[in-house]
Design an enzyme around this catalytic site. Structure first.
Site, PDB file in Angstrom:
ATOM      1  N   ILE A  49      15.796 -27.308 -64.317  1.00 23.05           N
ATOM      2  CA  ILE A  49      17.330 -27.268 -63.763  1.00 23.05           C
ATOM      3  C   ILE A  49      17.415 -27.978 -62.468  1.00 23.05           C
ATOM      4  O   ILE A  49      18.578 -28.488 -62.377  1.00 23.05           O
ATOM      5  CB  ILE A  49      17.287 -25.487 -63.313  1.00 23.05           C
ATOM      6  CG1 ILE A  49      17.024 -24.926 -64.590  1.00 23.05           C
ATOM      7  CG2 ILE A  49      18.817 -25.114 -62.567  1.00 23.05           C
ATOM      8  CD1 ILE A  49      18.150 -24.684 -65.874  1.00 23.05           C
ATOM      9  N   GLY A  53      12.260 -18.856 -61.938  1.00 22.25           N
ATOM     10  CA  GLY A  53      13.417 -18.290 -61.098  1.00 22.25           C
ATOM     11  C   GLY A  53      14.019 -19.539 -60.194  1.00 22.25           C
ATOM     12  O   GLY A  53      14.029 -20.729 -60.549  1.00 22.25           O
ATOM     13  N   CYS A  85      11.976 -20.433 -66.379  1.00 18.15           N
ATOM     14  CA  CYS A  85      10.772 -20.804 -66.817  1.00 18.15           C
ATOM     15  C   CYS A  85       9.972 -19.609 -67.309  1.00 18.15           C
ATOM     16  O   CYS A  85      10.398 -18.572 -67.233  1.00 18.15           O
ATOM     17  CB  CYS A  85       9.932 -21.701 -65.915  1.00 18.15           C
ATOM     18  SG  CYS A  85      10.963 -23.006 -65.109  1.00 18.15           S
ATOM     19  N   ASP A 141      12.921 -26.503 -55.351  1.00 14.93           N
ATOM     20  CA  ASP A 141      12.712 -25.193 -54.768  1.00 14.93           C
ATOM     21  C   ASP A 141      11.269 -24.854 -54.893  1.00 14.93           C
ATOM     22  O   ASP A 141      10.922 -24.173 -53.982  1.00 14.93           O
ATOM     23  CB  ASP A 141      13.815 -24.243 -55.175  1.00 14.93           C
ATOM     24  CG  ASP A 141      13.941 -23.988 -56.632  1.00 14.93           C
ATOM     25  OD1 ASP A 141      13.472 -24.890 -57.436  1.00 14.93           O
ATOM     26  OD2 ASP A 141      14.039 -23.026 -57.100  1.00 14.93           O
ATOM     27  N   ILE A 189      32.925 -13.773 -75.868  1.00 19.11           N
ATOM     28  CA  ILE A 189      32.882 -13.334 -77.204  1.00 19.11           C
ATOM     29  C   ILE A 189      33.953 -12.265 -77.688  1.00 19.11           C
ATOM     30  O   ILE A 189      34.332 -11.596 -76.778  1.00 19.11           O
ATOM     31  CB  ILE A 189      31.628 -12.730 -77.865  1.00 19.11           C
ATOM     32  CG1 ILE A 189      31.137 -11.490 -76.988  1.00 19.11           C
ATOM     33  CG2 ILE A 189      30.497 -13.885 -77.684  1.00 19.11           C
ATOM     34  CD1 ILE A 189      29.892 -10.832 -77.560  1.00 19.11           C
ATOM     35  N   ARG A 217       8.548 -24.904 -68.717  1.00 22.61           N
ATOM     36  CA  ARG A 217       9.563 -25.589 -67.914  1.00 22.61           C
ATOM     37  C   ARG A 217      11.022 -25.568 -68.716  1.00 22.61           C
ATOM     38  O   ARG A 217      10.912 -26.404 -69.764  1.00 22.61           O
ATOM     39  CB  ARG A 217       9.167 -26.553 -67.227  1.00 22.61           C
ATOM     40  CG  ARG A 217      10.285 -27.097 -66.101  1.00 22.61           C
ATOM     41  CD  ARG A 217      10.058 -28.498 -65.417  1.00 22.61           C
ATOM     42  NE  ARG A 217      10.803 -28.588 -64.252  1.00 22.61           N
ATOM     43  CZ  ARG A 217      11.303 -29.776 -64.029  1.00 22.61           C
ATOM     44  NH1 ARG A 217      10.675 -30.969 -64.449  1.00 22.61           N
ATOM     45  NH2 ARG A 217      12.002 -30.144 -62.779  1.00 22.61           N
ATOM     46  N   LEU A 218      11.907 -25.051 -67.926  1.00 18.89           N
ATOM     47  CA  LEU A 218      13.449 -25.445 -68.446  1.00 18.89           C
ATOM     48  C   LEU A 218      13.781 -25.962 -66.980  1.00 18.89           C
ATOM     49  O   LEU A 218      14.146 -25.406 -65.952  1.00 18.89           O
ATOM     50  CB  LEU A 218      14.173 -23.946 -68.753  1.00 18.89           C
ATOM     51  CG  LEU A 218      15.623 -24.228 -68.731  1.00 18.89           C
ATOM     52  CD1 LEU A 218      15.807 -25.114 -70.280  1.00 18.89           C
ATOM     53  CD2 LEU A 218      16.202 -22.833 -68.975  1.00 18.89           C
TER      54      LEU A 218
END
Length: 645
Positions: free
Chosen positions: A53, A76, A2, A100, A291, A50-51
């Site tokens: 997870i 985190g 985030c 969390d 890669i 926010r991402l």
């Protein structure tokens, strides 16, 4: 993963500027594209991008405790949150989510500032306690997650996950810090706790800042440091077994996710070890991403393929052209500060690839620092044996004179670059290591700078950063000392910064099992002979991994994540280098000696000397001036702002 941001009035309860807080969040949308959250009350503004997870459905932020008196915005993961929940419930705390994040507010209520000692993870968070009138900022032990802050002249405190968030406030002191320019051209990045701008700081790893309204703002407080203190091991076999057990535990904690999860697989020892552990712990095939380069000198893909085949991973490879240099301006905008590690280019690309397949990726970062894997460690230890044979009073004049007389030979194999060796032998251990890792050595920086800028520095040298950390290292072991220096500087300022910005640019969360603080503490207690033995770095780690990885992966020469700068600057980037390094923007800055800039460009492009690393540093500094300073109005004194009505 985030992005967080906010403003706190340290003096009273004046209204904060909502539009500024909202912009601070918006410029970090890449860190959290899923949703935004805000909270405003007199004297406080909190923002979160926010991402999702963990606890995707109910983990929105700011997140509050039961009576809405404590809120947190958090970037985190707290990996041990599931074990903390029942302990906090036994103390009477009620949980309303499975996130969390909620552990943080209850841990603060239970243990106060010491709550951070209970967290195992990567984190940067800001916690607002209304009843105590307190803002509490914290950063994880090894600096995996970033946190910037600034205290303005009017008493407003700003914070954010990236420096670009703070730059949204017009009264931030945006003048470039001369000492940080010196730091950058020595190290290739601006180390903690300063930033390139005079008015902003980085919260150092393993530190907290507790600010109480109406009280003087104190210093940051350290809550953790790594201590290198050798303990006897029962046997190498026992140590190998415990190492694998600890590695598996660290990886297992980082595999908790409600979204697709995978791993980077470069073909090196560290990422291969993480993938092997994931395969051992997962009932399903691991998703791996690599890669490949079209230049065989930089291509490790065949070794990644060996590991992928052994563990039957769902392996994805994309080819990157060796002339992939169109990211220069993009990188300058991403990093907000001058940043000169050219491996940022392939790191950006592998994050771009991984995000097509997963939302969370595990990496092998941190292994070289803990296990003693860098080639420069072997060189330093060889020099240490030579330094130990003669006192500094003898070495300094003798080898100093030889270093000045001997010609520079960047083209020669390292073993024959006697000038560098002589210069190192004329120094103390700390000075020599700083000399070894510097992008531009002392005399080169002196020649690069204009007379006016040298006067502005007033004798300051970036070497002082290493001396300061060395005084706190609490170890007499020469290998442990330079590992400590790297953990405090290179790991945080270069490696972690690179991975955070590259991954967040693609809304990808990266987790680093080899930077688990309990694992790092255990490794730090191992004898140095189990880390570096003769010419073999990561001795114990490699031996422990022999049942799990091919010898061709474990014992081949280390390649690194490099790009062909020297060739670029004599070929496809020849004109761009000339225009950038010899152009008006660097000249107008007043930092540089124009004659030295021209000499470096001419010598490199004619093939006389290899100045690729300094030229890349200059190219990225010029891009920083154009893309950050010029486009955001940074680099100037604070502007007045109208008081909020």
């Amino acid at each position: 993963m985030c992005g967080i941001a906010g403003i706190f009035d340290t003096r009273a309860k004046r209204d904060v500027a909502r539009d500024i807080v909202e912009r601070m969040a918006t410029v970090q949308t890449h860190r959290g594209p899923d949703e935004a959250g805000f909270h405003f009350e007199p004297g406080v503004g909190l923002a979160h991008r926010r991402l999702s997870i963990i606890d995707v459905s109910t983990g929105q932020q700011p997140l509050w405790n039961e009576d809405q008196s404590v809120a947190v915005v958090f970037n985190g993961e707290i990996y041990n949150f599931q074990s903390l929940v029942p302990e906090l419930q036994a103390l009477g705390h009620v949980f309303h989510t499975h996130s969390d994040t909620e552990v943080i507010v209850h841990a603060w209520e239970a243990w106060g500032e010491d709550c951070v000692r209970r967290f195992r993870g990567m984190f940067a968070f800001a916690l607002w306690d209304r009843n105590r009138g307190t803002l509490f900022l914290a950063r994880d032990r090894l600096g995996v997650k970033p946190l910037y802050y600034a205290v303005l002249d009017d008493g407003m405190l700003l914070f954010g996950s990236e420096l670009k968030a703070l730059l949204q406030h017009p009264t931030l002191d945006r003048r470039i810090d001369p000492q940080c320019v010196e730091d950058y051209f020595a190290l290739g990045y601006v180390p903690e706790p300063r930033t390139i701008f005079a008015g902003a700081k980085k919260l150092p790893p393993g530190h907290v800042l507790c600010v109480r309204r109406g009280e003087p703002i104190g210093e940051t407080r350290e809550y953790w440091d790594v201590h290198f203190a050798e303990e006897a091991v029962q046997s190498e076999e026992v140590a190998c077994a415990e190492l694998i057990e600890r590695l598996h535990e660290s990886v297992r904690l980082r595999m908790i996710s409600e979204v697709p999860l995978g791993a980077f697989l470069s073909g090196g020892v560290d990422s291969s070890a993480v993938v092997a552990a994931m395969a051992h712990l997962s009932p399903d095939p691991v998703t791996t991403c690599s890669i490949a380069f079209d230049d065989p000198h930089y291509n490790e893909s065949e070794f990644a393929a060996m590991v992928a085949q052994r563990y039957r991973t769902r392996h994805h490879v994309e080819m990157v052209a060796s002339d992939d240099f169109d990211l220069i301006d993009t990188l300058a905008t991403l990093y907000d500060e001058p940043y000169a590690d050219s491996s940022a280019i392939p790191t950006y690309r592998v994050c771009q690839l991984a995000r097509k397949r997963v939302t969370v990726a595990l990496s092998g970062d941190g292994g070289d620092e803990s296990f003693g894997g860098y080639r420069r460690y072997r060189m330093h230890m060889t020099e240490e044996r030579m330094r130990a044979a003669l006192p500094l009073g003898v070495r300094k004049p003798v080898f100093g004179a030889l270093g000045r007389m001997y010609p520079k030979a960047d083209w020669a194999p390292r073993a024959f670059r006697a000038k560098t060796t002589f210069e190192a032998l004329a120094r103390t251990s700390v000075e020599a290591y700083f000399h070894t890792i510097s992008v531009l050595r002392d005399r080169e920086r002196h020649a690069l700078y204009s007379g006016g800028f040298r006067a502005q520095l007033s004798g300051y040298s970036a070497q002082e950063i290493f001396r300061t950390h060395a005084r706190r290292a609490q170890t007499e072991d020469p290998l442990s000392l330079i590992q400590y220096l790297d953990m405090k500087t290179y790991l945080v300022g270069d490696i972690n910064t690179k991975v955070d910005r590259a991954s967040m640019a693609h809304s990808l969360e990266v987790r680093e099992p080899l930077m688990d603080h309990e694992l790092v503490e255990w490794i730090a207690r191992l004898p140095s002979s189990l880390k570096l033995r003769a010419a073999e770095g990561k001795y114990l780690f490699k031996r422990a991994l022999e049942p799990y990885l091919p010898n061709d992966v474990l014992y081949r020469p280390k390649m690194g994540f490099a790009v062909p700068l020297a060739r670029w600057f004599r070929g496809p980037l020849k004109q761009r280098v000339r225009e950038a390094v010899l152009g008006d923007r660097l000249a107008d800055s007043g930092f540089f000696n124009p004659g030295e800039l021209r000499r470096m460009v001419d010598q490199h492009q004619s093939g006389i000397k290899d100045h690729s690393a300094p030229l890349w540093s200059l190219l990225m500094f010029e891009a920083f001036l154009r893309k950050v300073v010029d486009e955001t109005g940074a680099g100037v004194a604070p502007e007045p702002i109208r008081a909020a009505s």
